[in-house]
Write a protein that holds these residues in place. Structure first.
Motif, PDB file in Angstrom:
ATOM      1  N   PRO A 212      17.036   7.132  49.418  1.00 46.04           N
ATOM      2  CA  PRO A 212      17.410   6.328  48.240  1.00 46.04           C
ATOM      3  C   PRO A 212      16.156   5.943  47.463  1.00 46.04           C
ATOM      4  CG  PRO A 212      17.596   5.033  50.234  1.00 46.04           C
ATOM      5  CD  PRO A 212      17.289   6.439  50.660  1.00 46.04           C
ATOM      6  N   PRO A 213      16.270   5.867  46.146  1.00 48.28           N
ATOM      7  CA  PRO A 213      15.098   5.501  45.343  1.00 48.28           C
ATOM      8  C   PRO A 213      14.682   4.053  45.620  1.00 48.28           C
ATOM      9  CG  PRO A 213      17.044   5.572  43.973  1.00 48.28           C
ATOM     10  CD  PRO A 213      17.447   6.096  45.324  1.00 48.28           C
ATOM     11  N   ALA A 214      13.404   3.814  45.530  1.00 49.79           N
ATOM     12  CA  ALA A 214      12.891   2.462  45.730  1.00 49.79           C
ATOM     13  C   ALA A 214      13.331   1.578  44.566  1.00 49.79           C
ATOM     14  CB  ALA A 214      11.374   2.488  45.829  1.00 49.79           C
ATOM     15  N   GLN A 215      13.803   0.405  44.884  1.00 50.05           N
ATOM     16  CA  GLN A 215      14.244  -0.511  43.845  1.00 50.05           C
ATOM     17  C   GLN A 215      13.112  -1.480  43.520  1.00 50.05           C
ATOM     18  OE1 GLN A 215      17.770  -2.388  45.249  1.00 50.05           O
ATOM     19  NE2 GLN A 215      18.998  -0.536  45.089  1.00 50.05           N
ATOM     20  N   THR A 216      12.866  -1.621  42.244  1.00 49.23           N
ATOM     21  CA  THR A 216      11.828  -2.554  41.822  1.00 49.23           C
ATOM     22  C   THR A 216      12.477  -3.841  41.342  1.00 49.23           C
ATOM     23  OG1 THR A 216      11.843  -1.613  39.599  1.00 49.23           O
ATOM     24  CG2 THR A 216      10.239  -0.726  41.143  1.00 49.23           C
ATOM     25  N   THR A 217      11.815  -4.919  41.586  1.00 50.55           N
ATOM     26  CA  THR A 217      12.314  -6.226  41.161  1.00 50.55           C
ATOM     27  C   THR A 217      11.691  -6.572  39.820  1.00 50.55           C
ATOM     28  OG1 THR A 217      12.423  -6.879  43.467  1.00 50.55           O
ATOM     29  CG2 THR A 217      12.548  -8.630  41.832  1.00 50.55           C
TER      30      THR A 217
END
Length: 74
Positions: free
Chosen positions: A59-64
């Motif tokens: 899964p793609p890394a989620q950025t905050t």
């Protein structure tokens, strides 16, 4: 090499090993057929192992995202 290429190598190797009665000076066609079949089988195993690795999707890394209220213009 694709899966089709591996199957063709196995088929050609089997034909050379079991279905021919040609005799060429300096070339053992039975041995060449066995070598083709072994290379085709190795290719199939490699194709399967690479195919399994490609099936795993990370899964793609989620950025905050943090909005700063001070720099926001109205």
């Amino acid at each position: 090499m694709s899966m089709g290429g591996c199957i063709i190598l196995i088929a050609v190797g089997a034909i050379l090993s079991f279905a021919t009665d040609w005799h060429m000076k300096g070339v053992n066609l039975t041995l060449v057929g066995w070598i083709f079949m072994i290379v085709g089988l190795i290719g199939l195993f490699v194709f399967r192992s690479v195919g399994r690795r490609r099936g795993v999707v990370m899964p793609p890394a989620q950025t905050t995202v943090i909005e700063d209220e001070r720099n926001r213009r109205i």
